[in-house]
Design a protein around this motif. Structure first.
Motif, PDB file in Angstrom:
ATOM      1  N   TYR A 103      20.500  95.093  94.583  1.00 56.33           N
ATOM      2  CA  TYR A 103      19.560  94.230  95.308  1.00 56.33           C
ATOM      3  C   TYR A 103      18.441  95.059  95.939  1.00 56.33           C
ATOM      4  CZ  TYR A 103      22.885  90.337  94.896  1.00 56.33           C
ATOM      5  OH  TYR A 103      23.704  89.350  94.419  1.00 56.33           O
ATOM      6  N   LEU A 104      18.793  96.213  96.495  1.00 53.10           N
ATOM      7  CA  LEU A 104      17.775  97.085  97.093  1.00 53.10           C
ATOM      8  C   LEU A 104      16.801  97.598  96.032  1.00 53.10           C
ATOM      9  CD1 LEU A 104      19.924  99.168  99.623  1.00 53.10           C
ATOM     10  CD2 LEU A 104      18.238  97.390 100.158  1.00 53.10           C
ATOM     11  N   SER A 105      17.325  97.861  94.825  1.00 52.86           N
ATOM     12  CA  SER A 105      16.467  98.303  93.722  1.00 52.86           C
ATOM     13  C   SER A 105      15.459  97.222  93.351  1.00 52.86           C
ATOM     14  CB  SER A 105      17.320  98.666  92.500  1.00 52.86           C
ATOM     15  OG  SER A 105      16.520  99.093  91.427  1.00 52.86           O
ATOM     16  N   GLY A 107      14.413 114.498  90.577  1.00 58.16           N
ATOM     17  CA  GLY A 107      13.592 113.421  91.115  1.00 58.16           C
ATOM     18  C   GLY A 107      13.128 113.707  92.535  1.00 58.16           C
ATOM     19  N   LEU A 108      14.016 114.266  93.348  1.00 54.63           N
ATOM     20  CA  LEU A 108      13.648 114.612  94.727  1.00 54.63           C
ATOM     21  C   LEU A 108      12.596 115.713  94.754  1.00 54.63           C
ATOM     22  CD1 LEU A 108      17.166 114.544  96.458  1.00 54.63           C
ATOM     23  CD2 LEU A 108      15.301 112.902  96.742  1.00 54.63           C
ATOM     24  N   ILE A 109      12.736 116.677  93.840  1.00 57.29           N
ATOM     25  CA  ILE A 109      11.730 117.745  93.747  1.00 57.29           C
ATOM     26  C   ILE A 109      10.379 117.150  93.357  1.00 57.29           C
ATOM     27  CG2 ILE A 109      11.031 119.801  92.455  1.00 57.29           C
ATOM     28  CD1 ILE A 109      14.021 120.520  92.248  1.00 57.29           C
ATOM     29  N   GLU A 110      10.395 116.231  92.399  1.00 54.62           N
ATOM     30  CA  GLU A 110       9.163 115.544  91.999  1.00 54.62           C
ATOM     31  C   GLU A 110       8.527 114.838  93.193  1.00 54.62           C
ATOM     32  OE1 GLU A 110       9.594 112.807  88.832  1.00 54.62           O
ATOM     33  OE2 GLU A 110       9.933 114.327  87.294  1.00 54.62           O
ATOM     34  N   ILE A 140       8.201  95.557  95.597  1.00 47.52           N
ATOM     35  CA  ILE A 140       7.216  96.217  96.463  1.00 47.52           C
ATOM     36  C   ILE A 140       6.314  97.122  95.626  1.00 47.52           C
ATOM     37  CG2 ILE A 140       6.924  97.919  98.323  1.00 47.52           C
ATOM     38  CD1 ILE A 140       9.508  96.814  99.554  1.00 47.52           C
ATOM     39  N   GLY A 141       6.915  97.852  94.683  1.00 47.84           N
ATOM     40  CA  GLY A 141       6.143  98.730  93.805  1.00 47.84           C
ATOM     41  C   GLY A 141       5.142  97.970  92.961  1.00 47.84           C
ATOM     42  N   ILE A 191      12.603 105.509  93.687  1.00 45.04           N
ATOM     43  CA  ILE A 191      13.685 104.974  94.519  1.00 45.04           C
ATOM     44  C   ILE A 191      14.600 104.094  93.676  1.00 45.04           C
ATOM     45  CG2 ILE A 191      14.199 103.383  96.426  1.00 45.04           C
ATOM     46  CD1 ILE A 191      11.661 104.433  97.800  1.00 45.04           C
ATOM     47  N   CYS A 192      14.013 103.280  92.810  1.00 45.36           N
ATOM     48  CA  CYS A 192      14.813 102.442  91.911  1.00 45.36           C
ATOM     49  C   CYS A 192      15.728 103.297  91.037  1.00 45.36           C
ATOM     50  CB  CYS A 192      13.902 101.601  91.024  1.00 45.36           C
ATOM     51  SG  CYS A 192      12.993 100.304  91.895  1.00 45.36           S
TER      52      CYS A 192
END
Length: 227
Positions: free
Chosen positions: A13-15, A212-215, A21-22, A41-42
């Motif tokens: 649901y959060l995704s 992904g976090l590094i990106e 929003i995106g 984030i998704c």
């Protein structure tokens, strides 16, 4: 109320919320960066939603089937529609493409062709997910456990590939819209290819999340410090 509202589907649901929003952000040229972050984030949420769902003991058949369906519907929005919306609005806001189309009438078709690629990309994502659902349902009737291979590239690869292209655009201050569109066409084709891909294990997911976090960190750095 209809549906399932326990912790097994909360990440899904959060995704969906992040994806919507995106999509809204993608229609504003100044918020494309935020749209890309929503896509990432998704991807992060999708990496763990299945493991969270399976952690619940004694899930009913309804909960399992609902989880499969809502996960695929979420993926359609997050990794099918959102990247396509970002692509369409990159095309509409690209100064390089605008110069080409204004320079000569022979380039007038280019913008329309690129938007068609975005539409076809979304279509291939839907087809790939529908095929996966049908195939997975048939497989579960014949064997237990999780599948070891995917047929076709998973749609979640969008959460790594497209942010990387956007990062390169930020770092080099270049208009890489055509590069984005090339990979959109390629990835869309790979969604519906018959290529067998081993399903990533938990360690591989962690590596992808770290990448992904590094990106994300590099994008924020480029956004703030590279003018």
């Amino acid at each position: 109320m209809l549906g399932v509202y326990n912790y097994t589907v909360i990440l899904t649901y959060l995704s969906i919320v992040s994806a919507v929003i995106g999509i809204c952000c993608s229609f504003n040229a100044q918020l494309i960066f935020a749209a890309i972050i929503c896509l990432m984030i998704c991807g992060c949420l999708d990496a763990f939603d299945g493991k969270v769902a399976r952690s619940k003991q004694n899930r009913t058949d309804f909960e399992k089937k609902f989880g499969i369906q809502i996960d695929s519907l979420s993926d359609v929005i997050a990794f099918g529609i959102l990247p396509a919306c970002i692509g369409i609005n990159l095309v509409n806001g690209s100064r390089f493409i605008a110069k080409l189309t204004n320079r000569t009438p022979y380039y007038g078709f280019l913008k329309d062709a690129l938007i068609i690629i975005c539409i076809l990309y979304a279509l291939t994502a839907v087809i790939r997910l529908a095929y996966y659902n049908v195939q997975e349902e048939a497989r579960q009737k014949e064997e237990d456990g999780n599948r070891e291979f995917f047929t076709g590239v998973p749609v979640t690869t969008a959460a790594i590939i497209f942010p990387l292209i956007f990062l390169l655009q930020l770092a080099n201050k270049l208009d890489l819209t055509l590069v984005y569109m090339f990979f959109m066409a390629l990835v869309g084709f790979l969604f519906i290819s018959e290529k067998k891909i081993r399903k990533p294990g938990f360690k591989h997911l962690i590596v992808l999340i770290i990448l992904g976090l590094i990106e994300a960190v590099l994008m924020v750095f480029c956004k703030i410090f590279i003018k």
